[in-house]
Design an enzyme around this catalytic site. Structure first.
Site, PDB file in Angstrom:
ATOM      1  N   LYS A 529       6.842   2.402  -2.453  1.00  0.00           N
ATOM      2  CA  LYS A 529       5.628   1.594  -2.611  1.00  0.00           C
ATOM      3  C   LYS A 529       5.624   0.298  -1.811  1.00  0.00           C
ATOM      4  CE  LYS A 529       3.142   3.528  -4.473  1.00  0.00           C
ATOM      5  NZ  LYS A 529       2.586   4.846  -3.981  1.00  0.00           N
ATOM      6  N   THR A 530       6.387   0.249  -0.750  1.00  0.00           N
ATOM      7  CA  THR A 530       6.405  -0.982   0.043  1.00  0.00           C
ATOM      8  C   THR A 530       5.691  -0.791   1.386  1.00  0.00           C
ATOM      9  OG1 THR A 530       8.534  -0.309   0.944  1.00  0.00           O
ATOM     10  CG2 THR A 530       8.570  -1.849  -0.921  1.00  0.00           C
ATOM     11  N   GLY A 531       5.175   0.423   1.619  1.00  0.00           N
ATOM     12  CA  GLY A 531       4.506   0.688   2.899  1.00  0.00           C
ATOM     13  C   GLY A 531       5.331   1.625   3.765  1.00  0.00           C
ATOM     14  N   THR A 532       6.208   2.391   3.154  1.00  0.00           N
ATOM     15  CA  THR A 532       7.102   3.259   3.942  1.00  0.00           C
ATOM     16  C   THR A 532       6.331   4.358   4.679  1.00  0.00           C
ATOM     17  OG1 THR A 532       7.568   4.631   2.008  1.00  0.00           O
ATOM     18  CG2 THR A 532       9.113   2.855   2.460  1.00  0.00           C
ATOM     19  N   SER A 625       2.191  -1.444  -8.035  1.00  0.00           N
ATOM     20  CA  SER A 625       1.786  -0.306  -7.209  1.00  0.00           C
ATOM     21  C   SER A 625       2.386   0.983  -7.789  1.00  0.00           C
ATOM     22  CB  SER A 625       2.246  -0.537  -5.764  1.00  0.00           C
ATOM     23  OG  SER A 625       2.033   0.615  -5.000  1.00  0.00           O
ATOM     24  N   GLY A 748      -2.676   3.065  -0.217  1.00  0.00           N
ATOM     25  CA  GLY A 748      -3.726   2.057  -0.151  1.00  0.00           C
ATOM     26  C   GLY A 748      -4.798   2.401  -1.160  1.00  0.00           C
ATOM     27  N   ARG A 749      -4.356   2.574  -2.402  1.00  0.00           N
ATOM     28  CA  ARG A 749      -5.300   2.970  -3.463  1.00  0.00           C
ATOM     29  C   ARG A 749      -6.193   1.803  -3.841  1.00  0.00           C
ATOM     30  NH1 ARG A 749      -0.625   5.788  -5.638  1.00  0.00           N
ATOM     31  NH2 ARG A 749      -1.079   8.020  -5.495  1.00  0.00           N
ATOM     32  N   LYS A 750      -7.318   2.132  -4.428  1.00  0.00           N
ATOM     33  CA  LYS A 750      -8.196   1.082  -4.962  1.00  0.00           C
ATOM     34  C   LYS A 750      -7.891   0.949  -6.450  1.00  0.00           C
ATOM     35  CE  LYS A 750     -11.152   0.984  -1.271  1.00  0.00           C
ATOM     36  NZ  LYS A 750     -10.399   0.370  -0.187  1.00  0.00           N
TER      37      LYS A 750
END
Ligand SMILES: Nc1ncnc2c1ncn2[C@@H]1O[C@H](COP(=O)(O)OS(=O)(=O)O)[C@@H](OP(=O)(O)O)[C@H]1O
Length: 793
Positions: A529-532, A625, A748-750
């Site tokens: 959840k860090t942008g991997t 996240s 990139g969920r809302k």
């Protein structure tokens, strides 16, 4: 001296900690009111005598409180070969150095003896140590001391003409026997001690060293007296004409086995066969082969390959199985007893590095359950050979007994027959028995014809062993032996894969289909959840960077080092990587790696000196996240409980499922702790930190920095292909006609912003951890993410 001690402790698999150099402070001796060490060893007595300040008093007190003894080696080297006699600190004990010894013997009444049996006098004129002049002997003045070994002086020493020293010597010279190893029973100051007046090179010192560890640890560091062993005779029908077994040799082999059974009930030789080579010697040797078949029931048989081919030459499993089956038909035709379910691969090829096809066919054709190899993790150093289990086949380490295919005649033994005799009489073969509770010895057919060195060697080895030790030899069939091995060493069940490309021997027995350039050059390890995924995607946009192929179950992640996939082996791992074209840099990303304790060691062993990439975002945001991720995966607890309820749940009060969700939200965020685990295995220069905020808000800048850190010579300009997408709220890939391609819905969920109370709670919760991270990154001279700088102000 230190090396000798370490090698011995490694060989017997006792856990130990080493402190090198001058001891300014002692390591922590007590943990949760328990003593951490069972014995303290000083490689030099003076290290102990010179302990500064309170250190010596503290150590002595620890030894009294926790029943811990001290072992000293003492190797007082005097270039001038002048005898020096001195008091040992304030103990009622003196030592004398540079003494030449002869007639070394064990004091049969010493309470220290356990493995050691007082064999006889080692009567060589000079005790066989590399530097016979450098013995130290001890002169005690208190009844706490008793001799463990005794010896005589070879010739009077040169004396220094100082009055004081000659007085000491005079009294020492009056002694009939000298004491090179001394036991202090603790009657003087409550601490038991053993003093060794030399190093551990002399074989008898090695046996006594084990006994000293047992005595001083009050039995906590004791090996049992049983030594389980197996002798394989590899290639029983393989061998050039004129070097093979004759009828008499076969009879002698059987006679020896019968004789051995008197001491070792049930002992049975394991004969390895490649059927193709039967009757390929002279006529007389063919008679020998016939005799072997006639007496076959007396032995246990195990398969090699039909014509001694190596398994890694076969990439096609069905071909390999077919080939194996020819040898099986041979065994059936001749009613060979192969019920031991044991096999050995020629040259160990395919066993390690693991060739999946070999294991598959072994199971399918022969129902093999155990094998042995000397290649895991490496041939050398031999005392560190280990075992592992792969696809339910137990691989146990194998020892050599100084006999090889070409060693057939004693007088022509390489280096002279003394080399073989030394290995038996206290040398490497003796030490194999001494240190290893389980031994699988490798011999060859040619060692049983000719001079019958195989029989000679083990006959002599066993006589020597029984003379000098109380060890008991025990035979167990291979499968039972394998199970015993892994019961003794359960920590070895799981393999740790090393890189075949870094070991010439391994490379030679590795399938040609595999390619050293197919290993990844760097690994993105997370955390989750860090942008991997975004980073993985961006990297793949680089014209010279290529990721692993997708997995049908875990998508873009291989998840090899962190879970059950690891046990599928490196063939499986490598199947995710294509052979790269020139200039292409392969990488892997699995966000599960970062916080799993086992990963750094495994990764370092397979991919040493490769970079790992870690992305760091605010751990509170990471936790949130993850919570949202679990909600969208319909996790019952994430749906039922709010984020605040989740992060503040209490173990023992709230449901286990909620606690487990909480741990997965919170634990990875202790970044510094996880990084410390990595630093135990990976050097700081191989750890790259990416600011996860920057990756989100200015990915071109983050990618620029990353490429620099990875040492790319051609830097790809990401601002040309990444563009902020208003609808997505993240950077996406520029497409023709002004369109853009973004990551799917799950990245990139809302979701609503984190509530204040959770934010406040987590800010406090991670305050210390973030500070620790700040200091760690500062110490490692790593760039500090902006979000962390702000937090640490
Ligand atoms: N360009 C771009 N597009 C989409 N998402 C982006 C991007 N850059 C960073 N992020 C952030 O990546 C978060 C998901 O992280 P991971 O890919 O590491 O998640 S996972 O562990 O693989 O599930 C994801 O977390 P959520 O916002 O919670 O979905 C994003 O914040």
């Amino acid at each position: 001296l230190g090396r000798g001690i370490i090698v011995t402790l490694e060989a017997v698999r006792f856990k130990f900690q080493v402190q090198v150099g001058e001891i300014r402070s002692l390591p922590g001796l007590i943990d949760n009111n328990k003593g951490r060490y069972a014995v303290v060893i000083f490689e030099d007595l003076y290290m102990y005598l010179n302990l500064q300040g309170q250190n010596r008093a503290n150590l002595d007190q620890y030894c009294r409180d926790f029943n811990v003894g001290i072992l000293y080696l003492f190797y007082f080297y005097s270039k001038a070969k002048i005898v020096i006699a001195k008091m040992v600190g304030s103990f009622p004990l003196r030592f004398m150095s540079s003494v030449r010894l002869k007639d070394y013997e064990i004091n049969a009444t010493s309470p220290l003896l356990r493995i050691t049996r007082p064999g006889s006098v080692v009567s060589t004129s000079i005790v066989p140590v590399p530097s016979p002049n450098d013995w130290t002997i001890f002169l005690p003045y208190h009844h706490t001391y008793t001799a463990v070994t005794l010896a005589s002086r070879l010739k009077p020493p040169k004396l220094r003409k100082t009055k004081r020293r000659s007085n000491h010597l005079n009294s020492a010279c009056g002694l009939e026997k000298l004491i090179p190893v001394l036991l202090d029973q603790g009657l003087y100051d409550g601490i038991q001690r053993v003093f060794f007046g030399n190093n551990l090179k002399f074989w008898l010192q090695k046996v006594l060293f084990l006994d000293a560890l047992s005595y001083l640890s009050y039995g906590r560091l004791s090996l049992p007296l049983e030594r389980y062993f197996q002798i394989d005779i590899d290639d029983i029908f393989v061998g050039v004409a004129e070097s093979r077994l004759l009828v008499n040799d076969v009879q002698a082999l059987l006679n020896f086995q019968t004789e051995l059974r008197k001491n070792v009930p049930g002992f049975t030789y394991q004969l390895g066969f490649s059927g193709k080579f039967i009757y390929s010697g002279t006529n007389l040797e063919s008679e020998g082969d016939r005799m072997l078949l006639k007496l076959a029931d007396n032995f246990s048989w195990f398969p090699h390959m039909w014509s001694h081919m190596q398994a890694h030459w076969f990439s096609n499993a069905s071909k390999l199985c077919e080939y194996m089956d020819i040898n099986r038909q041979f065994a059936l035709r001749h009613s060979l007893n192969t019920s031991s379910n044991y096999a050995v691969a020629p040259h160990h090829a395919g066993v390690y590095p693991v060739h999946q096809q070999l294991y598959h066919c072994w199971r399918k054709v022969w129902n093999i359950t155990s094998t042995s190899s000397e290649e895991y993790p490496n041939l050398r150093p031999d005392h560190r050979r280990k075992g592992f289990i792969y696809r339910n086949i137990m691989v146990i380490p194998r020892q050599t007994c100084s006999l090889f295919t070409h060693t057939m005649v004693l007088d022509m033994y390489p280096g002279g027959k003394e080399v073989l005799l030394e290995s038996i009489d206290g040398g490497s073969l003796f030490q194999s028995f001494l240190y290893n509770q389980v031994n699988v010895f490798m011999t060859h057919q040619s060692n049983y014809g000719n001079d019958r060195l195989g029989l000679f060697t083990f006959d002599r080895a066993m006589k020597f062993l029984y003379k000098w030790t109380n060890l008991r030899l025990v035979y167990e069939p291979p499968e039972v032996l394998g199970k015993r091995y892994f019961n003794l060493y359960p920590e070895e069940v799981e393999p740790v894969w090393s890189n075949p490309c870094l070991n010439r021997r391994h490379l030679e027995i590795w399938s040609e289909e595999k390619n050293c350039s197919s290993f990844p050059k760097f690994v993105v390890v997370g955390p989750q959840k860090t942008g991997t995924t975004a980073l993985y995607w961006f990297l793949n946009m680089h014209p010279h960077v290529k990721s692993n192929l997708p997995s049908p179950t875990t998508f873009e992640e291989v998840q090899f080092f962190s879970g059950p996939n690891y046990f599928k082996g490196i063939d499986w791992y490598m199947s995710f990587f294509p052979t790269p074209e020139n200039n292409t840099v392969l990488f892997e990303k699995s966000a599960t790696y970062f916080d799993q304790k086992v990963v750094p060691k495994r990764l370092k062993t397979l991919l040493p000196s490769k970079h790992i990439v870690v992305i760091l975002i605010d751990p509170a945001l990471r936790a949130y996240s993850w919570y949202q991720h679990m909600r969208s995966h319909h996790d019952a607890f994430a749906l039922k409980y709010s984020f605040y309820e989740t992060i503040t749940a209490h173990r023992g009060v709230d449901p286990d499922g909620l606690i487990s969700l909480q741990r997965r939200c919170l634990d990875p965020g202790f970044y510094a702790n996880h990084l410390e685990n990595w630093l135990d295995f990976i050097q700081p220069q191989f750890i790259i930190i990416v600011d996860g905020d920057m990756l989100k808000t200015d990915p071109a800048a983050a990618m620029f920095q990353l490429q620099k850190s990875l040492g790319f010579t051609e830097i790809y300009q990401y601002n040309k292909i990444l563009k902020f997408d208003e609808r997505k709220g993240f950077f996406c890939q520029v497409q023709p006609k002004g369109k853009s391609k973004c990551l799917g819905q799950s990245k990139g969920r809302k979701y609503p912003e984190m509530e204040d109370e959770s934010w406040k709670y987590l800010t406090k919760y991670y305050e210390e951890a973030n500070l620790k991270l700040f200091k760690l990154l500062e110490r490692l001279k790593k760039p500090i993410p902006e979000w962390l700088k702000k937090k640490s102000k």
